[in-house]
Enzyme design. Structure first.
Site, PDB file in Angstrom:
ATOM      1  N   TYR A 116      -0.334   9.207   9.246  1.00 45.27           N
ATOM      2  CA  TYR A 116       0.356  10.386   8.733  1.00 45.27           C
ATOM      3  C   TYR A 116      -0.600  11.376   8.086  1.00 45.27           C
ATOM      4  O   TYR A 116      -0.591  12.567   8.397  1.00 45.27           O
ATOM      5  CB  TYR A 116       1.428   9.971   7.736  1.00 45.27           C
ATOM      6  CG  TYR A 116       2.271  11.144   7.256  1.00 45.27           C
ATOM      7  CD1 TYR A 116       3.292  11.645   8.051  1.00 45.27           C
ATOM      8  CD2 TYR A 116       2.029  11.752   6.025  1.00 45.27           C
ATOM      9  CE1 TYR A 116       4.062  12.722   7.630  1.00 45.27           C
ATOM     10  CE2 TYR A 116       2.787  12.828   5.602  1.00 45.27           C
ATOM     11  CZ  TYR A 116       3.803  13.304   6.404  1.00 45.27           C
ATOM     12  OH  TYR A 116       4.549  14.385   5.990  1.00 45.27           O
ATOM     13  N   LYS A 124      -1.550  15.254   9.488  1.00 44.77           N
ATOM     14  CA  LYS A 124      -1.294  16.492   8.762  1.00 44.77           C
ATOM     15  C   LYS A 124      -2.583  17.275   8.500  1.00 44.77           C
ATOM     16  O   LYS A 124      -2.564  18.509   8.413  1.00 44.77           O
ATOM     17  CB  LYS A 124      -0.572  16.187   7.446  1.00 44.77           C
ATOM     18  CG  LYS A 124       0.862  15.701   7.633  1.00 44.77           C
ATOM     19  CD  LYS A 124       1.718  16.722   8.378  1.00 44.77           C
ATOM     20  CE  LYS A 124       3.174  16.312   8.451  1.00 44.77           C
ATOM     21  NZ  LYS A 124       4.021  17.312   9.148  1.00 44.77           N
TER      22      LYS A 124
END
Length: 246
Positions: free
Chosen positions: A169, A173
């Site tokens: 994750y 990002k």
């Protein structure tokens, strides 16, 4: 820029059927935007559209799977055909997998799955909707990023993001930040502004509703960047307190 003259302002929010996406849709709808609510699931999407319509908002469902080329391209063709243009694209759809796994042990399958939505999905959707965005007089693209994607914040012991070490994750990002800068440069000649926002620690399905902010509070940054004027920024990373560190 090729402009279609129209008084109708349009916006698409991917993953707009719940959480921050639904809050962004609600906020833009209350400002008079005609909404395309992007969702993979028909029932969830219809339920969200029904709630928006009940508020007096002009909203309709757009079935779109950001991981599928055919789905995304079909959605882009529909928006261009039925709306003629797109003023705001909010790349909100995102997932997190392996939050309990050590970065040394998380499987590549999970990492690839997260990237397919969070990174490649943003690229796929943005590229597909460029023709519709170019038909707008002042199009805006907003990408929902995260403080976890900021190398500056995750390496700052004083930051709330410094202890969440999610390989897939976080890195997805971070990659999105670079994607946004690249798109911002490429679309600058068209007057299309592209920015990433950090909504804060928002309570959503993504974090099992453990965040400190409500979806409405988190959505406020995205709505602000989606509706900036022609003198507004592009290629930036913004949060509630302004510019965020990359």
């Amino acid at each position: 820029m090729n402009v279609t003259a129209t008084a109708c302002k349009t916006a698409l929010i991917t993953g707009g059927n719940k959480g921050i996406g639904f809050a962004i849709a609600t906020g833009l709808g209350k400002q008079g935007y005609s909404l395309w609510v992007g969702a993979r699931d028909v029932r969830r999407g219809q339920r969200a559209v029904g709630q928006l319509v009940a508020m007096g908002i002009n909203a309709r469902l757009l079935l779109i799977d950001v991981t599928d080329d055919e789905s995304v391209n079909a959605a882009a063709r529909r928006v261009l055909k039925e709306s003629g243009h797109l003023d705001i694209l909010v790349n909100n759809a995102g997932i997190i997998l392996g939050a309990d796994a050590s970065p040394l042990e998380q499987s590549l399958a999970e990492v690839k799955a997260v990237y397919e939505v969070n990174v490649f999905g943003v690229i796929r959707v943005t590229q597909a909707f460029v023709p519709a965005l170019r038909k707008s007089e002042s199009a805006r693209v907003v990408i929902i990023g995260s403080g976890l994607g900021s190398l500056g914040l995750v390496n700052n012991a004083a930051s709330i993001y410094s202890t969440a070490n999610f390989l897939a994750y976080n890195s997805s990002k971070t990659a999105v930040n670079a994607v946004a800068v690249s798109f911002a440069k490429a679309l600058a000649p068209d007057g299309i502004k592209v920015n990433v926002i950090e909504p804060g620690s928002v309570a959503t399905d993504l974090n099992e509703h453990q965040g400190a902010l409500t979806p409405d509070e988190g959505a406020s940054v995205a709505i602000r960047l989606a509706t900036i004027g022609d003198d507004g920024p592009t290629g930036g990373f913004f949060g509630h307190e302004g510019v965020q560190p990359w």
